[in-house]
Design a protein around this motif. Structure first.
Motif, PDB file in Angstrom:
ATOM      1  N   ARG A  10       0.828  -1.201   0.000  1.00 57.20           N
ATOM      2  CA  ARG A  10       0.000   0.000   0.000  1.00 57.20           C
ATOM      3  C   ARG A  10       0.865   1.255   0.000  1.00 57.20           C
ATOM      4  NH1 ARG A  10      -3.379  -1.333   4.555  1.00 57.20           N
ATOM      5  NH2 ARG A  10      -4.397  -3.132   3.696  1.00 57.20           N
ATOM      6  N   ILE A  11       1.924   1.241   0.801  1.00 59.86           N
ATOM      7  CA  ILE A  11       2.831   2.390   0.872  1.00 59.86           C
ATOM      8  C   ILE A  11       3.515   2.592  -0.482  1.00 59.86           C
ATOM      9  CG2 ILE A  11       4.983   3.245   1.883  1.00 59.86           C
ATOM     10  CD1 ILE A  11       4.025   1.933   4.540  1.00 59.86           C
ATOM     11  N   LYS A  12       3.985   1.503  -1.086  1.00 62.41           N
ATOM     12  CA  LYS A  12       4.630   1.600  -2.393  1.00 62.41           C
ATOM     13  C   LYS A  12       3.645   2.072  -3.450  1.00 62.41           C
ATOM     14  CE  LYS A  12       8.259  -1.775  -1.614  1.00 62.41           C
ATOM     15  NZ  LYS A  12       8.799  -3.091  -1.953  1.00 62.41           N
ATOM     16  N   SER A  13       2.407   1.601  -3.367  1.00 64.54           N
ATOM     17  CA  SER A  13       1.386   2.017  -4.317  1.00 64.54           C
ATOM     18  C   SER A  13       1.089   3.504  -4.177  1.00 64.54           C
ATOM     19  CB  SER A  13       0.110   1.205  -4.101  1.00 64.54           C
ATOM     20  OG  SER A  13      -0.916   1.671  -4.918  1.00 64.54           O
ATOM     21  N   ARG A  14       0.969   3.997  -2.942  1.00 60.13           N
ATOM     22  CA  ARG A  14       0.744   5.431  -2.724  1.00 60.13           C
ATOM     23  C   ARG A  14       1.917   6.256  -3.230  1.00 60.13           C
ATOM     24  NH1 ARG A  14      -0.519   5.205   3.218  1.00 60.13           N
ATOM     25  NH2 ARG A  14      -2.124   3.647   3.142  1.00 60.13           N
ATOM     26  N   TRP A  15       3.127   5.767  -2.966  1.00 61.34           N
ATOM     27  CA  TRP A  15       4.323   6.468  -3.411  1.00 61.34           C
ATOM     28  C   TRP A  15       4.359   6.514  -4.943  1.00 61.34           C
ATOM     29  CZ3 TRP A  15       8.739   5.334  -6.234  1.00 61.34           C
ATOM     30  CH2 TRP A  15       9.761   6.288  -6.154  1.00 61.34           C
ATOM     31  N   ALA A  16       4.023   5.400  -5.602  1.00 61.27           N
ATOM     32  CA  ALA A  16       4.024   5.355  -7.064  1.00 61.27           C
ATOM     33  C   ALA A  16       2.979   6.315  -7.639  1.00 61.27           C
ATOM     34  CB  ALA A  16       3.765   3.938  -7.548  1.00 61.27           C
ATOM     35  N   LYS A  17       1.793   6.381  -7.024  1.00 64.16           N
ATOM     36  CA  LYS A  17       0.759   7.307  -7.481  1.00 64.16           C
ATOM     37  C   LYS A  17       1.220   8.748  -7.309  1.00 64.16           C
ATOM     38  CE  LYS A  17      -3.133   4.285  -6.452  1.00 64.16           C
ATOM     39  NZ  LYS A  17      -4.263   4.051  -5.537  1.00 64.16           N
ATOM     40  N   LEU A  18       1.853   9.039  -6.182  1.00 63.36           N
ATOM     41  CA  LEU A  18       2.360  10.379  -5.919  1.00 63.36           C
ATOM     42  C   LEU A  18       3.416  10.765  -6.956  1.00 63.36           C
ATOM     43  CD1 LEU A  18       2.178  12.748  -3.871  1.00 63.36           C
ATOM     44  CD2 LEU A  18       4.062  11.674  -2.663  1.00 63.36           C
ATOM     45  N   GLN A  19       4.291   9.837  -7.269  1.00 59.90           N
ATOM     46  CA  GLN A  19       5.336  10.096  -8.260  1.00 59.90           C
ATOM     47  C   GLN A  19       4.728  10.320  -9.645  1.00 59.90           C
ATOM     48  OE1 GLN A  19       8.533  10.667  -7.642  1.00 59.90           O
ATOM     49  NE2 GLN A  19       7.977  10.455  -5.507  1.00 59.90           N
ATOM     50  N   LEU A  93      -4.154  18.466 -10.509  1.00 64.76           N
ATOM     51  CA  LEU A  93      -2.836  17.819 -10.518  1.00 64.76           C
ATOM     52  C   LEU A  93      -1.974  18.224  -9.327  1.00 64.76           C
ATOM     53  CD1 LEU A  93      -1.924  18.007 -14.308  1.00 64.76           C
ATOM     54  CD2 LEU A  93      -2.533  15.964 -12.980  1.00 64.76           C
ATOM     55  N   TYR A  94      -2.024  19.492  -8.958  1.00 69.70           N
ATOM     56  CA  TYR A  94      -1.180  19.949  -7.854  1.00 69.70           C
ATOM     57  C   TYR A  94      -1.492  19.221  -6.541  1.00 69.70           C
ATOM     58  CZ  TYR A  94       1.357  22.954  -4.643  1.00 69.70           C
ATOM     59  OH  TYR A  94       2.206  23.409  -3.671  1.00 69.70           O
ATOM     60  N   PRO A  95      -2.745  19.163  -6.103  1.00 68.58           N
ATOM     61  CA  PRO A  95      -2.988  18.435  -4.846  1.00 68.58           C
ATOM     62  C   PRO A  95      -2.725  16.937  -4.959  1.00 68.58           C
ATOM     63  CG  PRO A  95      -5.053  19.300  -5.724  1.00 68.58           C
ATOM     64  CD  PRO A  95      -3.950  19.838  -6.572  1.00 68.58           C
ATOM     65  N   LEU A  96      -2.928  16.367  -6.142  1.00 67.05           N
ATOM     66  CA  LEU A  96      -2.641  14.940  -6.307  1.00 67.05           C
ATOM     67  C   LEU A  96      -1.146  14.645  -6.236  1.00 67.05           C
ATOM     68  CD1 LEU A  96      -5.157  13.889  -9.109  1.00 67.05           C
ATOM     69  CD2 LEU A  96      -5.209  13.238  -6.681  1.00 67.05           C
ATOM     70  N   ALA A  97      -0.331  15.638  -6.504  1.00 65.09           N
ATOM     71  CA  ALA A  97       1.124  15.464  -6.473  1.00 65.09           C
ATOM     72  C   ALA A  97       1.718  15.777  -5.097  1.00 65.09           C
ATOM     73  CB  ALA A  97       1.783  16.346  -7.534  1.00 65.09           C
ATOM     74  N   ARG A  98       0.883  16.109  -4.143  1.00 59.93           N
ATOM     75  CA  ARG A  98       1.339  16.479  -2.800  1.00 59.93           C
ATOM     76  C   ARG A  98       0.964  15.401  -1.787  1.00 59.93           C
ATOM     77  NH1 ARG A  98       4.305  20.898  -2.377  1.00 59.93           N
ATOM     78  NH2 ARG A  98       3.363  21.322  -0.397  1.00 59.93           N
ATOM     79  N   LYS A  99       1.797  15.247  -0.762  1.00 65.46           N
ATOM     80  CA  LYS A  99       1.497  14.270   0.291  1.00 65.46           C
ATOM     81  C   LYS A  99       0.322  14.722   1.138  1.00 65.46           C
ATOM     82  CE  LYS A  99       5.989  12.146   0.799  1.00 65.46           C
ATOM     83  NZ  LYS A  99       7.124  11.893   1.664  1.00 65.46           N
TER      84      LYS A  99
END
Length: 156
Positions: A10-19, A93-99
């Motif tokens: 899940r963490i890797k998936s969230r990180w990949a989506k963020l990237q 896009l901006y909020p989707l690219a932020r943690k």
């Protein structure tokens, strides 16, 4: 161990989506800057390529005008609507690219981006126009507000 593997995935998936969203945001911003900086050159190139003639478009730097009086209510046309629509992806896009995205941060970044792009335009022979800033900001406002309302409704 199965639980830790799922958590790790899940963490890797969230990180990949963020990237991915970060890359999309950079591509979008690059396109905006390219539109401001190189549109006359691209127009001239395509005209030359397609018609084998000079387009008549001159590319000159530091010759842009400054329009500091809003008048889009008197002259509502395609460019005005395009300025509104052009910045709508930013509010998503901006909020989707932020943690930890926030509406205020998204609006602040959108306004800064709009100002930077508008201040660059006279350098590339285009006009600084307060109408563009207002419409770009309204585009960010509309899409960011919609994004955060949907986010709140989906994930209370």
């Amino acid at each position: 161990t199965m639980l830790s593997v799922r958590s790790s995935l899940r963490i890797k998936s969230r990180w990949a989506k963020l990237q991915l969203m970060s890359v999309l945001l950079v591509c979008y911003l690059t396109g905006l800057v390219g539109l401001v900086a190189f549109l006359p050159m691209v127009n001239s190139f395509w005209y030359k390529l397609l018609y084998h003639m000079d387009s008549g478009i001159t590319v000159s730097f530091f010759t842009g005008d400054f329009n500091l009086v809003p008048d889009f209510f008197r002259h509502l046309h395609g460019e005005t609507i395009a300025n509104l629509l052009m910045f709508m992806p930013f509010g998503i896009l901006y909020p989707l690219a932020r943690k930890k995205p926030s509406w205020k941060d998204t609006m602040a970044a959108g306004i800064c981006c709009t100002l930077i792009i508008e201040l660059l335009q006279p350098i590339f022979g285009r006009a600084f126009d307060i109408n563009d800033i207002i419409m770009n900001t309204l585009g960010v406002l509309a899409s960011a507000t919609l994004f955060f309302l949907v986010k709140r409704a989906v994930k209370p």
